[in-house]
Design a protein around this motif. Structure first.
Motif, PDB file in Angstrom:
ATOM      1  N   ALA A  89       0.855  -1.185   0.000  1.00  0.00           N
ATOM      2  CA  ALA A  89       0.000   0.000   0.000  1.00  0.00           C
ATOM      3  C   ALA A  89       0.886   1.228   0.000  1.00  0.00           C
ATOM      4  CB  ALA A  89      -0.925   0.012   1.214  1.00  0.00           C
ATOM      5  N   VAL A  90       0.383   2.288  -0.621  1.00  0.00           N
ATOM      6  CA  VAL A  90       1.112   3.550  -0.715  1.00  0.00           C
ATOM      7  C   VAL A  90       0.205   4.641  -0.157  1.00  0.00           C
ATOM      8  CG1 VAL A  90       2.180   5.217  -2.275  1.00  0.00           C
ATOM      9  CG2 VAL A  90       2.388   2.758  -2.744  1.00  0.00           C
ATOM     10  N   LEU A  91       0.693   5.332   0.862  1.00  0.00           N
ATOM     11  CA  LEU A  91      -0.058   6.421   1.475  1.00  0.00           C
ATOM     12  C   LEU A  91       0.400   7.745   0.878  1.00  0.00           C
ATOM     13  CD1 LEU A  91      -0.463   4.023   3.422  1.00  0.00           C
ATOM     14  CD2 LEU A  91      -0.500   5.660   5.303  1.00  0.00           C
ATOM     15  N   LEU A  92      -0.546   8.552   0.446  1.00  0.00           N
ATOM     16  CA  LEU A  92      -0.257   9.824  -0.209  1.00  0.00           C
ATOM     17  C   LEU A  92      -0.575  10.968   0.741  1.00  0.00           C
ATOM     18  CD1 LEU A  92      -1.989   8.990  -3.618  1.00  0.00           C
ATOM     19  CD2 LEU A  92       0.445   8.783  -3.093  1.00  0.00           C
ATOM     20  N   GLN A  93       0.450  11.734   1.115  1.00  0.00           N
ATOM     21  CA  GLN A  93       0.242  12.883   2.001  1.00  0.00           C
ATOM     22  C   GLN A  93       1.145  14.033   1.566  1.00  0.00           C
ATOM     23  OE1 GLN A  93       1.319  11.466   6.013  1.00  0.00           O
ATOM     24  NE2 GLN A  93       3.430  12.063   5.601  1.00  0.00           N
ATOM     25  N   LEU A  94       1.124  14.320   0.273  1.00  0.00           N
ATOM     26  CA  LEU A  94       2.037  15.323  -0.257  1.00  0.00           C
ATOM     27  C   LEU A  94       1.360  16.695  -0.376  1.00  0.00           C
ATOM     28  CD1 LEU A  94       2.180  14.916  -4.088  1.00  0.00           C
ATOM     29  CD2 LEU A  94       1.031  13.216  -2.697  1.00  0.00           C
ATOM     30  N   ARG A  95       2.201  17.707  -0.429  1.00  0.00           N
ATOM     31  CA  ARG A  95       1.723  19.087  -0.596  1.00  0.00           C
ATOM     32  C   ARG A  95       2.547  19.731  -1.702  1.00  0.00           C
ATOM     33  NH1 ARG A  95      -1.171  22.656   2.295  1.00  0.00           N
ATOM     34  NH2 ARG A  95      -1.248  21.301   4.119  1.00  0.00           N
ATOM     35  N   VAL A  96       1.986  19.809  -2.897  1.00  0.00           N
ATOM     36  CA  VAL A  96       2.694  20.386  -4.037  1.00  0.00           C
ATOM     37  C   VAL A  96       2.812  21.903  -3.837  1.00  0.00           C
ATOM     38  CG1 VAL A  96       2.696  20.688  -6.532  1.00  0.00           C
ATOM     39  CG2 VAL A  96       1.797  18.566  -5.528  1.00  0.00           C
ATOM     40  N   ALA A 149      -1.169  -2.965  -5.621  1.00  0.00           N
ATOM     41  CA  ALA A 149      -1.027  -2.108  -4.439  1.00  0.00           C
ATOM     42  C   ALA A 149      -2.228  -1.177  -4.290  1.00  0.00           C
ATOM     43  CB  ALA A 149       0.253  -1.288  -4.539  1.00  0.00           C
ATOM     44  N   TRP A 150      -2.578  -0.895  -3.031  1.00  0.00           N
ATOM     45  CA  TRP A 150      -3.629   0.069  -2.736  1.00  0.00           C
ATOM     46  C   TRP A 150      -3.032   1.459  -2.535  1.00  0.00           C
ATOM     47  CZ3 TRP A 150      -8.683  -0.079  -3.228  1.00  0.00           C
ATOM     48  CH2 TRP A 150      -9.319  -1.322  -3.291  1.00  0.00           C
ATOM     49  N   LEU A 151      -3.769   2.469  -2.967  1.00  0.00           N
ATOM     50  CA  LEU A 151      -3.421   3.862  -2.710  1.00  0.00           C
ATOM     51  C   LEU A 151      -4.389   4.412  -1.669  1.00  0.00           C
ATOM     52  CD1 LEU A 151      -3.002   5.017  -6.412  1.00  0.00           C
ATOM     53  CD2 LEU A 151      -1.151   4.580  -4.787  1.00  0.00           C
ATOM     54  N   VAL A 152      -3.844   4.922  -0.585  1.00  0.00           N
ATOM     55  CA  VAL A 152      -4.655   5.567   0.452  1.00  0.00           C
ATOM     56  C   VAL A 152      -4.348   7.055   0.383  1.00  0.00           C
ATOM     57  CG1 VAL A 152      -5.098   5.774   2.925  1.00  0.00           C
ATOM     58  CG2 VAL A 152      -4.687   3.514   1.911  1.00  0.00           C
ATOM     59  N   LEU A 319      -7.950  -3.094   3.951  1.00  0.00           N
ATOM     60  CA  LEU A 319      -7.708  -3.269   2.518  1.00  0.00           C
ATOM     61  C   LEU A 319      -6.774  -4.445   2.238  1.00  0.00           C
ATOM     62  CD1 LEU A 319      -7.271   0.468   1.455  1.00  0.00           C
ATOM     63  CD2 LEU A 319      -9.208  -1.022   0.901  1.00  0.00           C
ATOM     64  N   LEU A 320      -5.877  -4.723   3.202  1.00  0.00           N
ATOM     65  CA  LEU A 320      -4.892  -5.794   3.006  1.00  0.00           C
ATOM     66  C   LEU A 320      -5.322  -7.106   3.650  1.00  0.00           C
ATOM     67  CD1 LEU A 320      -1.579  -3.778   3.488  1.00  0.00           C
ATOM     68  CD2 LEU A 320      -2.791  -4.327   1.372  1.00  0.00           C
ATOM     69  N   GLY A 321      -6.589  -7.196   4.045  1.00  0.00           N
ATOM     70  CA  GLY A 321      -7.110  -8.461   4.536  1.00  0.00           C
ATOM     71  C   GLY A 321      -7.234  -8.575   6.026  1.00  0.00           C
ATOM     72  N   GLY A 322      -7.004  -7.476   6.748  1.00  0.00           N
ATOM     73  CA  GLY A 322      -7.148  -7.498   8.188  1.00  0.00           C
ATOM     74  C   GLY A 322      -8.561  -7.186   8.618  1.00  0.00           C
ATOM     75  N   ALA A 323      -8.691  -6.633   9.823  1.00  0.00           N
ATOM     76  CA  ALA A 323     -10.010  -6.333  10.372  1.00  0.00           C
ATOM     77  C   ALA A 323     -10.765  -5.399   9.447  1.00  0.00           C
ATOM     78  CB  ALA A 323      -9.855  -5.710  11.757  1.00  0.00           C
ATOM     79  N   ALA A 348     -18.564   8.767   3.434  1.00  0.00           N
ATOM     80  CA  ALA A 348     -19.653   8.055   4.085  1.00  0.00           C
ATOM     81  C   ALA A 348     -19.130   6.799   4.764  1.00  0.00           C
ATOM     82  CB  ALA A 348     -20.721   7.664   3.046  1.00  0.00           C
ATOM     83  N   PRO A 349     -19.878   6.242   5.702  1.00  0.00           N
ATOM     84  CA  PRO A 349     -19.519   4.927   6.240  1.00  0.00           C
ATOM     85  C   PRO A 349     -19.564   3.886   5.129  1.00  0.00           C
ATOM     86  CG  PRO A 349     -21.162   6.009   7.633  1.00  0.00           C
ATOM     87  CD  PRO A 349     -21.085   6.797   6.361  1.00  0.00           C
ATOM     88  N   ALA A 350     -18.578   3.017   5.123  1.00  0.00           N
ATOM     89  CA  ALA A 350     -18.485   2.002   4.076  1.00  0.00           C
ATOM     90  C   ALA A 350     -17.925   0.719   4.671  1.00  0.00           C
ATOM     91  CB  ALA A 350     -17.579   2.493   2.946  1.00  0.00           C
ATOM     92  N   THR A 351     -18.290  -0.399   4.065  1.00  0.00           N
ATOM     93  CA  THR A 351     -17.626  -1.654   4.403  1.00  0.00           C
ATOM     94  C   THR A 351     -16.318  -1.690   3.620  1.00  0.00           C
ATOM     95  OG1 THR A 351     -18.829  -2.802   2.652  1.00  0.00           O
ATOM     96  CG2 THR A 351     -19.774  -2.867   4.859  1.00  0.00           C
ATOM     97  N   VAL A 352     -15.245  -2.040   4.317  1.00  0.00           N
ATOM     98  CA  VAL A 352     -13.922  -2.005   3.705  1.00  0.00           C
ATOM     99  C   VAL A 352     -13.277  -3.376   3.833  1.00  0.00           C
ATOM    100  CG1 VAL A 352     -11.654  -0.907   3.690  1.00  0.00           C
ATOM    101  CG2 VAL A 352     -13.675   0.431   4.312  1.00  0.00           C
ATOM    102  N   GLY A 353     -12.714  -3.848   2.730  1.00  0.00           N
ATOM    103  CA  GLY A 353     -12.004  -5.113   2.713  1.00  0.00           C
ATOM    104  C   GLY A 353     -11.123  -5.177   1.487  1.00  0.00           C
ATOM    105  N   PRO A 354     -10.509  -6.314   1.214  1.00  0.00           N
ATOM    106  CA  PRO A 354      -9.611  -6.434   0.057  1.00  0.00           C
ATOM    107  C   PRO A 354     -10.227  -6.025  -1.278  1.00  0.00           C
ATOM    108  CG  PRO A 354      -9.280  -8.275   1.532  1.00  0.00           C
ATOM    109  CD  PRO A 354     -10.456  -7.517   2.077  1.00  0.00           C
TER     110      PRO A 354
END
Length: 439
Positions: A89-96, A149-152, A319-323, A348-354
């Motif tokens: 997974a790749v987390l995006l927290q950039l500020r251009v 890979a997932w992008l968060v 997203l990676l198969g955990g809780a 919104a609230p959502a169900t999240v999984g792989p």
């Protein structure tokens, strides 16, 4: 919104954080260290073009892991491809453009009597135009090296950036800390653990309302408003009578809509938030460079992003198969709000999984809120059109670019007047020319 506990991913995980030199990062690292049983990181790579900041933040990150006994490896690099290679997974927290660009976003719109803010109004559009092309380039490189890979995305404006990613077929979910912050606030006021608080949270990123606050199935929102309305109104910087009239608790960002002119007057007299953050960042970086510091400092709480780490751990793990369970995220509408296109991005609230995030069915959004959501969604669609100019291979001239910027500004409910949109379009282009290939 569940607490980050329960099933863990079936294998050890590699994550990459784009924008890893951010002063936010120790908040994220602290969460990874504390919640290692939820998200068992084997390797964490911080990626950032600023080698100096990266070394300072990376050093503190390693000390935090060591203090808390986390066995994972932390490294850092300015090489994007090397950093994302093999990441789950790749987390995006950039500020251009950094805080300097943010300072511009917060100031030049005020000259027209419009809100200057980094995620909404003309400033928010400027940030979207700078950010979307960069994020899409990163996403394409991730897809080439790690198709699964997932992008968060935590990069603002989250709704527009997430829509750009999803429109281009990327495996992406948007994340904001507003919902988890309110959940923790309500839990403290009610004297219950946060994982017992369920929110009826709906709208767009930075444009949401809490329509119910349930504990064990009982809606305690009326009690919160009756017993804590004054403190909540103060926290949101909104009048208490307005909360009583609405019968809901809006996001803090709704003050830019409900009290636009009053906020403009405030912003013209207060130091810009960007200047305050820039000064705070220098203090934080000085503290981070102390080799004896091995925990996130209390000062970081003034930077913003509270509970980001808990939300990021819960989402990435799911997203990676955990809780899994229910989490508030930014994802495709897909009929949840029937008056919006399916490809609109809602929060919104959502169900999240792989497989990704799927919004839960929601009761109809009240007309008072639905009208504003529809209006802002139209703006976001036009903003994304403007941000994508020049990416399709079709030659785009300055006139085409300015027309697209003008249309987005004219559509925004905080602007809407042609003379304002006309002047703001020129100001936006002048302050962001280096980021606009057609300008």
């Amino acid at each position: 919104m569940p607490s980050p506990e329960g099933r863990t991913p079936h294998r050890r995980v590699k994550l990459a954080v784009i924008g890893g030199g951010s002063t936010y990062t120790p908040e994220l690292i602290d969460g990874f260290a504390r919640l290692r049983d939820v998200l068992p990181l084997e390797e964490l790579v911080l990626v950032d073009p600023d080698a100096g900041r990266l070394a300072v933040v990376g050093g503190l990150a390693r000390r935090i892991f060591a203090r808390q006994g986390h066995p994972g490896r932390i490294s850092w690099t300015g090489d994007l491809d090397a950093g994302i290679d093999g990441a789950d997974a790749v987390l995006l927290q950039l500020r251009v453009g950094g805080q300097a660009a943010r300072l511009q976003d917060e100031t030049w719109p005020l000259e027209c009597g419009c809100v200057g803010q980094e995620t909404t109004g003309a400033g928010g559009l400027a940030k979207a135009l700078r950010t979307v092309p960069v994020v899409l380039d990163i996403a394409e490189r991730v897809r080439r090296r790690n198709p699964g890979a997932w992008l968060v995305d935590f990069t603002n404006p989250v709704g527009i950036v997430t829509r750009a990613l999803l429109t281009h077929g990327h495996r992406a979910v948007g994340l904001c800390n507003v919902a988890i912050g309110l959940q923790r606030t309500f839990a403290a006021l009610l004297g219950v653990p946060p994982d017992r608080v369920e929110l009826d949270h709906l709208g767009l990123n930075h444009l949401t309302w809490e329509r119910a606050v349930r504990v064990a199935g009982e809606d305690l929102l009326p009690r919160l408003l009756a017993e804590h309305g004054d403190s909540l109104a103060g926290k949101l910087r909104l009048p208490r009578p307005l909360l009583d009239h609405l019968g809901v608790i809006p996001s803090y960002y709704l003050r830019y809509y409900y009290r636009h002119d009053a906020v403009v007057r405030e912003l013209r007299t207060e130091p810009p938030r960007a200047a305050q953050v820039a000064a705070l960042e220098q203090q934080l970086l000085g503290m981070y460079g102390d080799p004896s510091l091995d925990e996130k400092p209390e000062l970081l709480s003034r930077r913003g992003g509270a509970y980001y780490s808990e939300a990021a751990v819960a989402l990435t793990s799911a997203l990676l198969g955990g809780a899994g369970g229910t989490q508030v995220v930014n994802t495709r509408n897909d009929g949840t709000l029937p008056f919006l296109p399916d490809d609109a991005v809602i929060e919104a609230p959502a169900t999240v999984g792989p497989p990704g995030a799927a919004p839960l069915p929601a009761r109809p959004l009240e007309p008072l809120f639905a009208g504003l959501v529809s209006h802002v969604t139209t703006y976001e669609h036009l903003a994304l059109d403007a941000a994508l100019l020049g990416r399709t291979g079709r030659k785009t001239g300055r006139a085409d670019g300015r027309r697209a910027v003008f249309s987005a500004l004219l559509a925004h409910p905080l602007i809407g007047q042609s003379d304002h949109a006309d002047r703001l379009a020129d100001e936006l282009i002048a302050h962001n020319r280096e980021h606009l290939p057609w300008a």
